[in-house]
Design a protein around this motif. Structure first.
Motif, mmCIF file in Angstrom:
data_model
loop_
_atom_site.group_PDB
_atom_site.id
_atom_site.type_symbol
_atom_site.label_atom_id
_atom_site.label_comp_id
_atom_site.label_asym_id
_atom_site.label_seq_id
_atom_site.Cartn_x
_atom_site.Cartn_y
_atom_site.Cartn_z
ATOM 1 N N PHE A 416 -35.478 4.726 35.567
ATOM 2 C CA PHE A 416 -34.150 4.785 35.400
ATOM 3 C C PHE A 416 -33.418 3.700 36.226
ATOM 4 O O PHE A 416 -32.116 3.282 35.900
ATOM 5 C CB PHE A 416 -33.533 6.175 35.922
ATOM 6 N N SER A 417 -34.096 3.489 37.349
ATOM 7 C CA SER A 417 -33.216 2.491 38.434
ATOM 8 C C SER A 417 -33.696 1.041 38.186
ATOM 9 O O SER A 417 -33.414 0.389 39.199
ATOM 10 C CB SER A 417 -33.516 3.134 39.840
ATOM 11 N N ASN A 418 -34.588 0.828 37.259
ATOM 12 C CA ASN A 418 -35.194 -0.707 36.966
ATOM 13 C C ASN A 418 -35.653 -1.086 38.406
ATOM 14 O O ASN A 418 -35.366 -2.105 38.973
ATOM 15 C CB ASN A 418 -34.151 -1.494 36.626
ATOM 16 N N ASN A 419 -36.753 -0.265 38.815
ATOM 17 C CA ASN A 419 -37.307 -0.509 39.949
ATOM 18 C C ASN A 419 -36.399 -0.433 41.482
ATOM 19 O O ASN A 419 -36.626 -1.261 42.039
ATOM 20 C CB ASN A 419 -37.937 -1.752 40.017
ATOM 21 N N GLY A 420 -35.520 0.200 41.215
ATOM 22 C CA GLY A 420 -34.706 0.687 42.605
ATOM 23 C C GLY A 420 -33.559 -0.358 42.587
ATOM 24 O O GLY A 420 -32.831 -0.434 43.598
ATOM 25 N N THR A 421 -33.192 -0.985 41.435
ATOM 26 C CA THR A 421 -32.136 -2.287 41.615
ATOM 27 C C THR A 421 -30.783 -1.629 41.288
ATOM 28 O O THR A 421 -29.654 -2.092 41.385
ATOM 29 C CB THR A 421 -32.420 -3.152 40.639
#
Ligand code: TRP
Length: 451
Positions: A416-421
């Motif tokens: 959901f966060s695109n690897n924390g981005t």
């Protein structure tokens, strides 16, 4: 290189195309009417936000992370385990949905054609004008053996033609053209309907909730409608998710799609209910299928240029149906291409040709061929019930279970966060819903017939 949608707009158009379909135009008004009007709408909207959008994000994330078809994605995310069987259920369900859905989409094409030629508006001999005549037409168009089959077959051929074009040149291109057209047509219809005399009473029925009419049944039906309308539970969104570029933001994408899908459903309500009230059409005329195929043509006769309105309306239905059926067809096609290494051409025919037989059988079962019934239901109703009441909720539930047990708990957050981005609260909220709220509510739908 794995195929991807070519632009963000195209990706949204294709996904909205899958979501917006006969579910919004044919099923939603009928469900609203049967479940108490405004109250149903309210519960439906809550279901979309609470479960629909999170589940949509979840299906996208499985496809995008797996980067392959609905069966292979489970396989890749949890190698060596049997979770891929969920994908198989999705394939089976996509066939049961497609076989009755294609028949209804054939009816819409037939109604488009009969509106263009004006046949729909010629009075049938021996019956009264108005709704009796439209019922007689419906009998003729929908229930007479070969007629509906011919139009269903034409729809299948159109689907094959689009699917042969592939993801970018077929699905995405057609959605880019047809989706704006559909929205435009529906807005024109809503304006016309809202300007009819007494329209406000219909609007009130549709929009003002009567809280006393909210029962467990209403909630369950609203949830079922939300899943069907958002194309959840059978791998269509996993398949489309596998065509998403890695940088796509899943939350905003799912929200946009869900909001546009809801907008179409609401526009449909604003088209139908004011018109029905304005022309004083009775409740009986509003039941299910007849709402679109009998009541609306009658409404058109009260307008100037009925044939024009009628043709445009049924054209929008065809459009809505086509962009949804291609998404269902693509589930199997993508499996055949990715897993069995077929060429798109072979895969398209292999996936779609069996549907000729299945949907013909569904269509014939409506026309009273006795052999084609299962458990006292004709094949059409059987497939309809099996998919919407059992296979779709079961598919969604299994996806929830997979996301809790089959992959590490952080999987959803990471996707959901695109690897924390992307740091956003709604990502946490959505993951919470998929892990802790959705499974229980879906389980409730599944066991509700036993209660
Ligand atoms: N959502 C579409 C509609 O409302 C139908 C549809 C397309 C669908 N793909 C699906 C339903 C996948 C369930 C699952 O008409």
């Amino acid at each position: 290189m794995k195929t991807e949608f070519s632009s963000r707009l195209g990706l949204i158009a294709a996904t909205v195309g899958s979501a917006v379909g006969l579910g919004n135009i044919w099923r939603f008004p009928a469900e609203t009417q049967e479940n108490g009007g405004g109250a149903f709408l309210l519960v439906y909207i809550i279901c979309v936000f609470l479960l629909g959008i999170p589940m949509m994000m979840a299906e996208f994330s499985i496809g995008r992370a797996g980067r392959t078809d609905a069966v292979g994605s489970f396989h890749r995310l949890a190698p060596g385990k049997k979770w891929w069987l969920i994908g198989i259920i999705g394939i089976v369900a996509s066939y049961t949905v497609l076989s009755f859905y294609m028949v209804v989409s054939g009816w819409t094409l037939e109604y488009f054609f009969q509106s263009l030629t004006g046949n729909l508006y010629t009075q049938v001999d021996g019956v009264a004008a108005g709704s009796e005549s439209f019922k007689a037409h419906m009998n003729d168009y929908v229930l007479t053996d070969w007629n509906p089959i011919l139009f269903t077959a034409i729809m299948l051929v159109i689907n094959i033609a689009i699917l042969l074009g592939g993801v970018r040149k077929g699905i995405e291109r057609i959605a880019n053209i047809l989706m704006p057209l559909l929205f435009l047509l529906l807005i024109v219809f809503a304006v016309v309907s809202l300007s009819l005399p007494n329209a406000s009473q219909g609007v009130e029925y549709f929009l003002a909730p009567d809280f006393s009419s909210i029962t467990p049944r209403v909630v369950i039906n609203a949830l079922g409608q939300a899943f069907f309308s958002l194309s959840l539970g059978l791998g269509a969104l996993i398949t489309y998710g596998s065509y998403f570029p890695a940088k796509v933001k899943l939350g905003p994408t799912a929200c946009t799609v869900a909001l546009l899908d809801m907008l179409v459903a609401i526009l449909m309500g604003l088209i139908i209910f004011p018109a029905v009230v304005s022309f004083n059409l009775t409740d009986e005329a509003m039941a299910g299928t007849t709402l679109i195929f009998v009541t609306l043509p009658e409404v058109f006769t009260h307008l100037p240029l009925p044939r024009l309105w009628s043709s445009l309306f049924f054209l929008s239905l065809c459009v809505a149906a086509i962009t949804s059926t291609v998404s269902l067809g693509e589930v199997t096609i993508s499996l055949l291409i990715d897993r069995f290494k077929m060429k798109r051409r072979t895969a398209t025919f292999a996936a779609m040709v069996p549907l000729f037989i299945l949907s013909m059988a569904c269509s014939l079962s409506m026309t009273g061929v006795d052999r084609l019934s299962i458990g006292g239901m004709n094949l059409f109703d059987f497939f309809d019930n099996l998919s919407t009441n059992i296979l779709l909720p079961a598919g969604t539930l299994l996806v929830c279970i997979f996301l809790r047990l089959g992959v590490p708990r952080e999987f959803l957050q990471r996707e959901f966060s695109n690897n924390g981005t992307i740091k956003a609260v709604y990502n946490r909220a959505a993951a919470f819903s998929v892990h802790y709220i959705a499974p229980w509510l879906i389980l409730l739908i599944l066991i509700s017939p036993l209660l």
